[in-house]
Design an enzyme around this catalytic site. Structure first.
Site, PDB file in Angstrom:
ATOM      1  N   ASP A 182       0.843  -1.202   0.000  1.00  0.00           N
ATOM      2  CA  ASP A 182       0.000   0.000   0.000  1.00  0.00           C
ATOM      3  C   ASP A 182       0.873   1.246   0.000  1.00  0.00           C
ATOM      4  O   ASP A 182       1.888   1.288  -0.683  1.00  0.00           O
ATOM      5  CB  ASP A 182      -0.917  -0.049   1.240  1.00  0.00           C
ATOM      6  CG  ASP A 182      -2.252   0.631   1.025  1.00  0.00           C
ATOM      7  OD1 ASP A 182      -2.276   1.867   0.937  1.00  0.00           O
ATOM      8  OD2 ASP A 182      -3.270  -0.064   0.963  1.00  0.00           O
ATOM      9  N   HIS A 214      -3.512   5.816   4.077  1.00  0.00           N
ATOM     10  CA  HIS A 214      -4.307   4.685   3.600  1.00  0.00           C
ATOM     11  C   HIS A 214      -3.729   3.349   4.065  1.00  0.00           C
ATOM     12  O   HIS A 214      -4.449   2.480   4.581  1.00  0.00           O
ATOM     13  CB  HIS A 214      -4.384   4.743   2.078  1.00  0.00           C
ATOM     14  CG  HIS A 214      -5.307   3.750   1.461  1.00  0.00           C
ATOM     15  ND1 HIS A 214      -4.899   2.480   1.102  1.00  0.00           N
ATOM     16  CD2 HIS A 214      -6.618   3.826   1.119  1.00  0.00           C
ATOM     17  CE1 HIS A 214      -5.912   1.822   0.578  1.00  0.00           C
ATOM     18  NE2 HIS A 214      -6.971   2.617   0.569  1.00  0.00           N
ATOM     19  N   SER A 380     -11.294  -0.856   0.183  1.00  0.00           N
ATOM     20  CA  SER A 380      -9.978  -0.844   0.823  1.00  0.00           C
ATOM     21  C   SER A 380     -10.078  -1.167   2.300  1.00  0.00           C
ATOM     22  O   SER A 380      -9.149  -1.718   2.888  1.00  0.00           O
ATOM     23  CB  SER A 380      -9.324   0.535   0.675  1.00  0.00           C
ATOM     24  OG  SER A 380      -8.748   0.704  -0.586  1.00  0.00           O
TER      25      SER A 380
END
Length: 497
Positions: A182, A214, A380
């Site tokens: 990521d 994230h 996600s």
């Protein structure tokens, strides 16, 4: 639940996405390009044929870099002689790939003259235009409790008594490494208790830090003390996306290769020393872009190497089969659900979606400090719930008296088991070609065999309750108005669960 992806060239050419770029050379390798992604100019991923040996691959890579150098020298000479030419700088060879022996190749930034010679080289099976990938998320500022943990540990829809109660085995995730591929991870965050580590930074010139948040959010959902599914797992940050949440397909493939290599090294060492403290590896990839055969093959190769892989289905409210790595058939592709047990409005769907998990308004770890948290939404956020579950179930194996140092369960078997025990028909707004399956952790049991023996569970739908109550009213017939009022109150409550 996903269609078989053949490695032969014919299916590659027959598939509607990626599309084939026409060639005037009959024997030239095809160049693949996705119709739903943004290409990186003059950047390519080259995949070798299956019969190419490691030595031949290395020789080819030396050849292509020498060819690039020669072509660049010619361009420089033309410039000095004032011949007109396109004034572009090309970087040459970028990454080389060897993912557990299943897929070999390289990526780079090449002039057209170079790539045309590469196409005609007998080692090359196909070339794919490099493209952008990005994190699958939709930021939300609402600060709700982590209801997602509670949902994956309860069979029926959450109530006031269960919405904040997560049932789990205390040592869930212990001995398992999870590679979060990521934007990186805030490894100093207190919720990781020192179990988060920096693995590898792939983008050239980037820092070993999550500048986006994230990846940290995903890591927290996987393994955080408060926010994580597998609260004892180790997290390894594999940074493939930059701080803006975007990156290239070639960098992502390299990140998958690194994770597979790290897992294989750890596994060989554990088996050699008989180390029962290492149970195996899982991975999460909450990112995606257009259809990429190379990325799908890379993920499948990592699964073949033994990594239990969860990937996000995507946030376009579209068919997940048109996105990568969502279409990688050996991974577990995860769609997003809501607190009300609906398919999240943004979640992709279709036969390439294997399972659903909470993905709307998910609270987890963040960047900026050791204590930061944030609530965001997306597939996600759903995928790390399942990556955490993969780590959780891996940690329950092998049994204490087992002769195995590493969990003997294969990714294919664990995927099958996870789907078999999941809660069936719990969600609404599920298209006909999409499995209506919601992830479940076994309700807190630490006995994997007992969890599997329970099998699946058919969710109790509010509509079924209403039908039962309607039948009850018809049988009561001439009861008093007060009695009927009480029953109608039950019906109202059933619809509002």
């Amino acid at each position: 639940m996903k269609g078989v992806l053949s490695l032969s060239l014919l299916p590659l050419l027959a598939a509607p996405s990626p599309i084939l770029v026409d060639t005037i050379h009959r024997d030239a390798a095809p160049i693949l390009s996705s119709h739903n992604s943004k290409e990186v100019p003059d950047s390519y991923i080259v995949v070798f044929k299956k019969n190419v040996s490691p030595a031949s691959a290395a020789a080819h890579q030396v050849w292509v870099q020498d060819l690039h150098t020669t072509v660049m020298a010619k361009r420089s000479l033309r410039k000095r002689n004032q011949f007109p030419f396109k004034n572009d700088a090309f970087d040459g060879l970028k990454h080389t790939y060897d993912i557990a022996g299943s897929i070999m190749g390289y990526s780079g930034h090449f002039d057209e003259e170079v790539i045309e010679q590469v196409r005609r080289h007998p080692d090359v099976q196909y070339i794919e235009k490099d493209s952008e990938v990005h994190a699958w998320d939709e930021p939300v500022t609402e600060n709700n409790a982590p209801w997602g943990l509670a949902r994956v540990s309860h069979r029926d829809s959450l109530t006031m008594g269960t919405f904040n109660k997560y049932l789990y085995a205390a040592n869930g995730g212990e001995g398992v490494d999870v590679y979060v591929i990521d934007t990186g991870t805030n490894i100093e965050h207190v919720d990781f208790e020192g179990r988060a580590h920096w693995g590898k930074t792939i983008p050239t010139g980037d820092d070993d830090v999550d500048g986006n948040g994230h990846g940290t959010h995903c890591s927290g959902t996987v393994a955080g003390k408060k926010y994580g599914v597998a609260k004892k797992a180790n997290v390894y940050a594999v940074k493939v996306l930059r701080s803006n949440g975007s990156g290239t397909m070639s960098d992502v493939v390299k990140g998958v290769e690194w994770a597979a290599g790290a897992h294989l090294s750890k596994m060989v060492e554990a088996r050699k020393k008989g180390n029962k403290a290492f149970k195996g590896s899982a991975a999460n990839m909450s990112l995606g872009g257009g259809k990429s055969f190379t990325l799908d093959l890379a993920v499948n190769a990592a699964v073949d190497a033994g990594i239990h892989f969860a990937v996000a289905a995507g946030n376009d409210n579209a068919d997940a089969c048109n996105y990568s790595p969502a279409a990688a058939e050996k991974a577990v592709t995860v769609g997003a659900s809501t607190l009300a047990d609906e398919r999240a409005y943004f979640s992709n769907y279709g036969k390439c979606t294997d399972i659903f998990a909470p993905g709307l308004n998910i609270l987890s770890t963040w960047i900026g400090s050791k204590y930061a948290v944030n609530t965001i939404s997306g597939t996600s956020m759903a995928s790390p719930h399942v990556a955490g579950l993969l780590a959780y179930f891996l940690s329950l194996q092998p049994e204490q008296d087992s002769a195995f140092a590493v969990s003997p369960i294969s990714p294919a078997k664990l995927k099958k088991d996870m789907i078999a025990i999941a809660t069936k028909n719990a969600l609404t707004d599920i298209p006909a070609d999409t499995p209506n399956i919601l992830a479940w952790n076994g309700g807190g049991s630490s006995n994997y065999t007992a969890i599997i023996q329970q099998g699946g569970y058919e969710a109790t739908r509010p509509g079924n309750k209403a039908a039962q109550l309607t039948e009850k009213i018809e049988k009561l017939g001439q009861n008093t108005a007060s009695q009927l009022g009480a029953i109608y109150s039950e019906i109202k409550d059933a619809f509002t669960i």
